[in-house]
Design a protein around this motif. Structure first.
Motif, PDB file in Angstrom:
ATOM      1  N   LEU A 287      -3.841  -4.128  -6.776  1.00  0.00           N
ATOM      2  CA  LEU A 287      -3.763  -5.580  -7.401  1.00  0.00           C
ATOM      3  C   LEU A 287      -4.678  -6.045  -8.245  1.00  0.00           C
ATOM      4  N   ASP A 288      -5.955  -5.618  -7.636  1.00  0.00           N
ATOM      5  CA  ASP A 288      -7.202  -6.043  -8.446  1.00  0.00           C
ATOM      6  C   ASP A 288      -7.079  -5.373  -9.690  1.00  0.00           C
ATOM      7  N   GLY A 289      -6.829  -3.842  -9.723  1.00  0.00           N
ATOM      8  CA  GLY A 289      -6.900  -3.108 -10.973  1.00  0.00           C
ATOM      9  C   GLY A 289      -5.769  -3.731 -12.085  1.00  0.00           C
ATOM     10  N   SER A 290      -4.752  -4.573 -11.374  1.00  0.00           N
ATOM     11  CA  SER A 290      -3.930  -4.819 -12.460  1.00  0.00           C
ATOM     12  C   SER A 290      -4.061  -6.599 -13.035  1.00  0.00           C
ATOM     13  N   GLY A 291      -5.299  -7.047 -12.233  1.00  0.00           N
ATOM     14  CA  GLY A 291      -5.815  -8.408 -12.979  1.00  0.00           C
ATOM     15  C   GLY A 291      -5.125  -9.449 -11.803  1.00  0.00           C
ATOM     16  N   GLN A 292      -4.578  -8.998 -10.779  1.00  0.00           N
ATOM     17  CA  GLN A 292      -4.318  -9.963  -9.651  1.00  0.00           C
ATOM     18  C   GLN A 292      -4.995 -10.313  -8.562  1.00  0.00           C
ATOM     19  N   ILE A 293      -6.462 -10.824  -9.248  1.00  0.00           N
ATOM     20  CA  ILE A 293      -7.299 -10.995  -7.824  1.00  0.00           C
ATOM     21  C   ILE A 293      -7.083 -11.805  -6.831  1.00  0.00           C
ATOM     22  N   ASP A 294      -6.466 -13.028  -7.156  1.00  0.00           N
ATOM     23  CA  ASP A 294      -5.973 -13.578  -5.974  1.00  0.00           C
ATOM     24  C   ASP A 294      -5.032 -13.069  -5.022  1.00  0.00           C
TER      25      ASP A 294
ATOM     26  N   SER B 144      -5.007   5.372 -13.122  1.00  0.00           N
ATOM     27  CA  SER B 144      -5.024   3.908 -13.271  1.00  0.00           C
ATOM     28  C   SER B 144      -3.740   3.438 -13.267  1.00  0.00           C
ATOM     29  N   ASP B 145      -2.833   4.154 -12.536  1.00  0.00           N
ATOM     30  CA  ASP B 145      -1.368   3.426 -12.386  1.00  0.00           C
ATOM     31  C   ASP B 145      -1.140   2.570 -11.405  1.00  0.00           C
ATOM     32  N   ASN B 146      -1.552   1.376 -11.548  1.00  0.00           N
ATOM     33  CA  ASN B 146      -1.625   0.147 -10.570  1.00  0.00           C
ATOM     34  C   ASN B 146      -0.271  -0.185  -9.906  1.00  0.00           C
ATOM     35  N   ALA B 147       0.844  -0.075 -10.893  1.00  0.00           N
ATOM     36  CA  ALA B 147       2.269  -0.375 -10.461  1.00  0.00           C
ATOM     37  C   ALA B 147       2.805   0.822  -9.213  1.00  0.00           C
ATOM     38  N   LEU B 148       2.539   2.000  -9.598  1.00  0.00           N
ATOM     39  CA  LEU B 148       2.880   2.973  -8.664  1.00  0.00           C
ATOM     40  C   LEU B 148       1.928   2.857  -7.487  1.00  0.00           C
TER      41      LEU B 148
ATOM     42  N   ARG C  79       2.039  10.763   5.704  1.00  0.00           N
ATOM     43  CA  ARG C  79       0.904  10.280   5.361  1.00  0.00           C
ATOM     44  C   ARG C  79       0.163  11.143   4.426  1.00  0.00           C
ATOM     45  N   ASN C  80       0.303  12.439   4.368  1.00  0.00           N
ATOM     46  CA  ASN C  80      -0.251  13.363   3.554  1.00  0.00           C
ATOM     47  C   ASN C  80       0.356  13.172   1.975  1.00  0.00           C
ATOM     48  N   LEU C  81       1.771  12.972   1.934  1.00  0.00           N
ATOM     49  CA  LEU C  81       2.365  12.541   0.539  1.00  0.00           C
ATOM     50  C   LEU C  81       1.939  11.253   0.286  1.00  0.00           C
ATOM     51  N   TYR C  82       1.769  10.274   1.013  1.00  0.00           N
ATOM     52  CA  TYR C  82       1.086   9.089   0.537  1.00  0.00           C
ATOM     53  C   TYR C  82      -0.283   8.985  -0.053  1.00  0.00           C
ATOM     54  N   SER C  83      -0.981  10.159   0.522  1.00  0.00           N
ATOM     55  CA  SER C  83      -2.384  10.459  -0.076  1.00  0.00           C
ATOM     56  C   SER C  83      -2.176  10.969  -1.315  1.00  0.00           C
ATOM     57  N   ILE C  84      -1.333  11.980  -1.436  1.00  0.00           N
ATOM     58  CA  ILE C  84      -1.253  12.520  -2.708  1.00  0.00           C
ATOM     59  C   ILE C  84      -1.042  11.472  -4.043  1.00  0.00           C
ATOM     60  N   VAL C  85       0.028  10.638  -3.719  1.00  0.00           N
ATOM     61  CA  VAL C  85       0.449   9.915  -4.773  1.00  0.00           C
ATOM     62  C   VAL C  85      -0.592   8.514  -4.884  1.00  0.00           C
ATOM     63  N   PHE C  86      -1.465   8.203  -3.900  1.00  0.00           N
ATOM     64  CA  PHE C  86      -2.487   7.448  -3.803  1.00  0.00           C
ATOM     65  C   PHE C  86      -3.402   7.753  -4.775  1.00  0.00           C
TER      66      PHE C  86
END
Length: 414
Positions: A213-220, A183-187, A169-176
């Motif tokens: 997903l919202d940041g990459s324009g995929q609002i639906d 602004s790396d939406n794909a990552l 979880r800690n590692l996930y938080s770092i990458v998040f």
């Protein structure tokens, strides 16, 4: 406890005398001095005695290096760690100690090199992967950092113990946070999917995925992901508030209203949600409903008054809803009779209605509350001209100039 340690020390000293060739006795004795007594000098003396008997035992140099490092004697620590590698070229602990020492000395490239040597020997060493990733990240090598984080994450994901879960979880938080910062939406989507696979009953992965997903324009798809989060955690008002924003941007009033009302039902004291609903009503020309919500917010959250007033003034002017503007400001003034902003904005709506006398009267209340406000005198001076009273206009103009001399140029044409 101290007596117990002292007894252990005396017992081990006797063991060394009886069996001086048993190196592990020296190691146990040094460990007690180091970890339980914080006596690094005595621990060093014991390790040095052991080295006289076993000068080619790598573990002794490793322990002596750690002791020197604890004493902040980094050069001697370095020499001992290098000796470990000389004696055991594949020593994972030796390379780790060197890497951490160079990291402490702020020589990242050498630290990275030693972590790489370690990982060439033990490729699934999570600690080394995480440490090297941190060094890459701090030295602007983002791609290599993420590569190490990916490998480390996948290794941790195969474990089931609580400690591995914590580090995961800690590692996930770092990458998040890095994905967020860059602004790396794909990552962000990639790691949110990893999180969802591991913790399918937690809403966090879906809500995080929705953000990217919202940041990459995929609002639906973002709305769909939030729907999954809500299924897992239907009592969290923030999820409904976030989905409200997405529906609102899509122009879906009904679904926006449905979500923000659910957020309010879950947290009736959240004035932010009520203000959002007020803005939604306002944007959809439901002025009386908007007024009711704004009134509630103003009563419960008076520190937010200026922003609400400015929002309403801008929106109502755009719509030419001057009557409603006057009505709202009148109610606002009842709630906050000593706030000049309510009178200022009401005066502007009255002026737009063409009721100059009332506009002047209301603006005079501003001057009563802020007698040193040059701008209010200037505005009233302009209103007097519209009313045909040039003497009053000149009086206010002169007063404005006295308060703010540089304003004189605005009256030069009169």
């Amino acid at each position: 406890v101290t007596d117990s340690y002292d007894l252990a020390i005396e017992s081990l000293k006797k063991s060394v005398q009886y069996r001086p060739s048993c190196i592990f006795t020296y190691l146990f004795l040094a460990k007690i001095y180091e970890e339980d007594k914080d006596d690094y000098d005595s621990a060093l003396t014991i390790i040095n005695q052991a080295l006289e008997r076993s000068p080619k035992m790598a573990e002794l140099y490793l322990r002596r290096g750690n002791l020197y490092q604890s004493k902040e004697d980094y050069e001697r620590a370095l020499s001992n760690f290098q000796k470990v590698i000389e004696l055991e070229p594949n020593s994972v602990d030796g390379y780790r100690s060197l890497a951490l020492l160079y990291k402490k000395k702020n020589i990242p490239e050498v630290a990275i090199s030693n972590f790489s040597m370690l990982l060439a020997i033990k490729k699934d060493d999570e600690a080394a992967l995480d440490q090297r990733a941190d060094l890459y990240l701090n030295n602007d090598n983002f791609d290599l950092a993420i590569s190490d984080y990916r490998v480390s994450f996948d290794i941790k994901a195969k474990k089931t113990d609580k400690l591995a879960n914590y580090y995961l979880r800690n590692l996930y938080s770092i990458v998040f946070m890095e994905a967020l910062k860059r602004s790396d939406n794909a990552l962000g989507i990639e790691f949110a999917n990893k999180f969802i696979q591991l913790f399918p009953k937690e809403s966090k992965g879906y809500s995080d995925k929705s953000y990217f997903l919202d940041g990459s324009g995929q609002i639906d798809l973002a709305i769909e992901a939030l729907g999954e989060a809500i299924k897992l955690n239907s009592s969290d008002p923030s999820l409904y508030k976030t989905r409200y924003e997405l529906w609102n941007r899509k122009g879906n009033f009904e679904r926006s209203l449905e979500d923000i009302e659910q957020a309010i039902r879950l947290d009736k004291k959240d004035m932010d949600s009520i203000e959002k609903r007020a803005n939604l009503y306002l944007a959809n020309n439901k002025l009386n409903l908007a007024f009711g919500d704004f009134k509630t917010v103003l009563e419960q959250k008076p520190g937010n008054t200026d922003l609400i007033l400015l929002t309403l003034r801008s929106e109502l002017r755009r719509r030419k809803e001057n009557n409603f503007g006057v009505e709202f400001c009148s109610n606002y003034i009842q709630l906050f009779p000593n706030d000049p902003a309510g009178y200022e904005i009401k005066s502007s709506f009255l002026e737009r209605q063409g009721d100059i006398d009332s506009a002047i009267e209301v603006l005079s209340q501003v001057i009563r509350l802020k007698s040193d406000d040059a701008d209010s005198y200037k505005r009233r001076s302009d209103l007097w001209i519209k009313n045909g009273n040039y003497n009053k206009s000149q009086e206010d103009a002169n007063y404005s100039i006295r308060l703010k001399p540089r304003e004189a140029k605005f009256y030069a044409h009169r």
